[in-house]
Design a protein around this motif. Structure first.
Motif, mmCIF file in Angstrom:
data_model
loop_
_atom_site.group_PDB
_atom_site.id
_atom_site.type_symbol
_atom_site.label_atom_id
_atom_site.label_comp_id
_atom_site.label_asym_id
_atom_site.label_seq_id
_atom_site.Cartn_x
_atom_site.Cartn_y
_atom_site.Cartn_z
ATOM 1 N N GLU A 1 0.949 -1.132 -0.057
ATOM 2 C CA GLU A 1 -0.008 0.300 -0.373
ATOM 3 C C GLU A 1 0.694 1.341 0.026
ATOM 4 O O GLU A 1 0.229 2.296 -0.039
ATOM 5 N N ALA A 2 1.805 1.533 0.832
ATOM 6 C CA ALA A 2 2.767 2.073 0.300
ATOM 7 C C ALA A 2 4.014 2.803 -0.634
ATOM 8 O O ALA A 2 4.643 3.450 -0.433
ATOM 9 N N GLY A 3 3.553 1.064 -1.621
ATOM 10 C CA GLY A 3 4.353 1.789 -2.611
ATOM 11 C C GLY A 3 5.317 1.299 -3.171
ATOM 12 O O GLY A 3 6.686 1.878 -3.497
ATOM 13 N N LEU A 4 5.759 0.188 -1.622
ATOM 14 C CA LEU A 4 7.172 0.107 -1.060
ATOM 15 C C LEU A 4 7.868 -1.932 -1.992
ATOM 16 O O LEU A 4 8.471 -2.510 -1.747
ATOM 17 N N ILE A 5 6.567 -2.304 -2.216
ATOM 18 C CA ILE A 5 6.632 -3.282 -3.433
ATOM 19 C C ILE A 5 6.803 -3.581 -4.324
ATOM 20 O O ILE A 5 5.959 -3.095 -5.173
ATOM 21 N N GLY A 6 7.443 -4.347 -5.494
ATOM 22 C CA GLY A 6 7.522 -4.191 -6.781
ATOM 23 C C GLY A 6 7.311 -3.440 -7.294
ATOM 24 O O GLY A 6 7.719 -2.707 -8.834
ATOM 25 N N LEU A 7 8.509 -2.528 -7.075
ATOM 26 C CA LEU A 7 9.222 -1.097 -7.174
ATOM 27 C C LEU A 7 9.899 -1.330 -9.213
ATOM 28 O O LEU A 7 9.328 -0.813 -9.730
ATOM 29 N N PRO A 8 10.907 -2.236 -9.227
ATOM 30 C CA PRO A 8 11.625 -2.248 -10.411
ATOM 31 C C PRO A 8 10.629 -3.124 -11.772
ATOM 32 O O PRO A 8 10.475 -3.221 -12.489
ATOM 33 N N PHE A 9 9.113 -3.266 -11.079
ATOM 34 C CA PHE A 9 8.404 -3.678 -12.289
ATOM 35 C C PHE A 9 8.170 -2.412 -12.863
ATOM 36 O O PHE A 9 7.698 -1.364 -13.103
ATOM 37 N N GLU A 10 7.920 -3.426 -14.432
ATOM 38 C CA GLU A 10 7.535 -1.901 -15.334
ATOM 39 C C GLU A 10 5.865 -1.295 -14.734
ATOM 40 O O GLU A 10 5.096 -1.465 -13.860
ATOM 41 N N GLU A 11 5.731 -0.124 -15.236
ATOM 42 C CA GLU A 11 4.503 0.854 -14.329
ATOM 43 C C GLU A 11 3.530 0.352 -14.919
ATOM 44 O O GLU A 11 2.547 -0.568 -14.516
ATOM 45 N N ALA A 12 3.898 -0.478 -16.008
ATOM 46 C CA ALA A 12 1.977 -1.774 -16.889
ATOM 47 C C ALA A 12 1.667 -2.725 -16.073
ATOM 48 O O ALA A 12 0.813 -3.082 -16.180
ATOM 49 N N TYR A 13 2.568 -3.022 -15.075
ATOM 50 C CA TYR A 13 2.612 -4.226 -14.287
ATOM 51 C C TYR A 13 3.200 -3.599 -13.032
ATOM 52 O O TYR A 13 2.872 -4.831 -12.148
ATOM 53 N N GLY A 14 2.242 -2.256 -12.132
ATOM 54 C CA GLY A 14 2.137 -1.852 -11.209
ATOM 55 C C GLY A 14 3.430 -1.739 -10.490
ATOM 56 O O GLY A 14 2.973 -1.194 -9.864
ATOM 57 N N GLY A 15 4.519 -1.179 -11.305
ATOM 58 C CA GLY A 15 5.967 -1.486 -10.784
ATOM 59 C C GLY A 15 5.914 0.361 -11.027
ATOM 60 O O GLY A 15 5.374 0.831 -11.203
ATOM 61 N N GLN A 16 7.181 0.603 -10.628
ATOM 62 C CA GLN A 16 7.911 2.004 -10.590
ATOM 63 C C GLN A 16 9.197 1.976 -11.771
ATOM 64 O O GLN A 16 9.569 3.153 -11.756
ATOM 65 N N ASN A 17 9.088 1.388 -12.058
ATOM 66 C CA ASN A 17 10.527 0.601 -13.345
ATOM 67 C C ASN A 17 11.743 1.778 -12.761
ATOM 68 O O ASN A 17 12.592 2.283 -13.025
ATOM 69 N N ALA A 18 12.309 1.217 -10.919
ATOM 70 C CA ALA A 18 13.184 1.433 -10.067
ATOM 71 C C ALA A 18 14.071 0.991 -11.080
ATOM 72 O O ALA A 18 14.349 -0.051 -11.203
ATOM 73 N N SER A 19 15.338 1.612 -10.424
ATOM 74 C CA SER A 19 16.429 1.416 -10.545
ATOM 75 C C SER A 19 16.987 -0.002 -8.881
ATOM 76 O O SER A 19 16.817 0.168 -8.407
ATOM 77 N N LEU A 20 18.129 -0.552 -9.721
ATOM 78 C CA LEU A 20 19.032 -1.194 -8.377
ATOM 79 C C LEU A 20 19.592 -1.136 -7.602
ATOM 80 O O LEU A 20 18.915 -1.516 -6.075
#
Length: 396
Positions: free
Chosen positions: A47-66
């Protein structure tokens, strides 16, 4: 935080640290004592947006870096070594899915992770083949069945994170039975196996530490999955997909264990200011300050290498820039140093607490037990040394 960060990375670090202080630290001992997987904390992290960060935005992520993934792993494990590694390990199978999965696979198997609904695993290690992945014996035979093309999987895996409680495990199998003795790594494929498949059975392991996390022994007894569960566009890519996962995973694990070391240090420093002996806080004694100074030094040096490795990989893969260092070597150096350093710092933290540190009621006791796994999983310390040595002698 002594590593230079961008404004957005600093904000992420602050959010992750605040989450740890508010939602992990107050309840961590409950999960350590009960052995329950921290589902409630996991959902709050999502809920805080801290899970799945590296995924593409289309799949709920934030395209986060390593680098950004490492910041969250470090913050979670600094809050608590056991709960932190459980949250960190919830996405164990996701890198290969995010990197090599089809759009349909990602939509089905990644999006629920970002909502905190499921956890995942990757099935590599076997009872008789730990670090020697190319010698694995789990097989996947492609057959035509009533439901169309399928893989029939037989074999065993061991020490698989979330193997029992997770939703799916990306399983490394031998899809080509004709093994080339000189190149046994060929003919391996990663196949997604839902854990509710008939013939799939997992038994959680009783372990030295990581009480709030889970590792399991898995048996595959003629497990049938659709051929479309293959990761990648053809068979035989599994070994190379696994190497890519290990490159990222080792740096990620290094960051998590950096966090564990920092968590143990934080607690030792606080205790040294409160505990009195001889009419003064034990932190006033020079011997104690030297001990704490060495712990602090080791954490800072490890942080520099962990984030150097993460930035180097980001530069090569996300920015397509040429780098003058071996990515696999940098990942191995980061994991080797950070995990062994964490063992030393956690041991010293117990020593600072004295007899109290040996009691289960104090957090440093389980930090001490938890850190040891880092020198074993995702490539033992010996494997990291072998890898670094191969790079030095131009063999990798």
């Amino acid at each position: 935080m002594t590593v230079e960060l961008t404004e957005s990375q600093r904000d992420l670090w602050d959010r992750a640290r605040a989450f740890g202080e508010e939602h992990i630290e107050p309840v961590a001992m409950e999960y350590v004592e009960s052995g329950e997987w921290p589902w409630e904390v996991y959902r709050k992290a999502a809920e805080a947006g801290l899970i799945g960060l590296p995924f593409e935005e289309a799949y709920g992520g934030q395209n986060a870096s390593l680098v950004e993934q490492c910041l969250v792993a470090e913050a979670f494990c600094r809050a608590d070594s056991s709960v932190g590694i459980a949250l960190h390990g919830a996405m164990t199978g996701c890198f290969v899915m995010d990197s090599f999965g089809s759009p349909q696979q990602k939509e089905r198997w990644l999006e629920p992770v970002t909502r905190g609904e499921i956890t995942t695993g990757i099935g590599l290690t076997e009872p008789d083949t730990g670090s020697a992945l190319a010698e694995l014996t789990t097989t996947a035979e492609r057959v035509s069945g009533p439901a169309g093309e399928e893989y029939v999987i037989d074999g065993e895996k061991d020490w698989i994170a979330n193997g029992a409680s997770g939703d799916w495990v990306a399983t490394l199998c031998r899809t080509d039975p004709d093994v080339d003795p000189e190149k046994p790594y060929r003919g391996l494929s990663l196949i997604v196996v839902p854990t509710d498949s008939e013939g799939y059975d997992a038994t959680p392991r009783d372990r030295l530490g990581l009480d709030a996390a889970e590792h399991a022994r898995i048996t595959y007894d003629e497990v049938r999955v659709p051929a479309e569960n293959l990761l990648g566009d053809e068979e035989g890519q599994g070994f190379y997909q696994t190497l890519a996962w290990l490159e990222h995973g080792r740096v990620d694990i290094a960051a998590a264990h950096l966090g564990m070391a920092e968590g143990a240090f934080d607690r030792a420093l606080a205790f040294s200011k409160e505990r009195e002996q001889g009419g003064q806080p034990i932190g006033d004694y020079q011997g104690m300050r030297w001990k704490l100074a060495d712990m602090r030094k080791n954490c800072q040096v490890a942080r520099a290498q962990v984030y150097h490795a993460a930035r180097t990989i980001d530069a090569a893969e996300r920015e397509s820039r040429e780098v003058d260092q071996s990515l696999i070597e940098q990942a191995s150096i980061a994991k080797l140093f950070a995990t062994e350093m964490a063992c030393e710092v956690a041991e010293e933290a117990v020593q600072v607490f004295g007899g109290k540190g040996f009691a289960r009621e104090h957090e440093v006791e389980h930090f001490y037990r938890d850190v040891k796994a880092g020198t074993i999983y995702e490539g033992t310390s010996e494997i990291q040394r072998n890898t670094i040595g191969k790079v030095l002698f131009d063999e990798l």
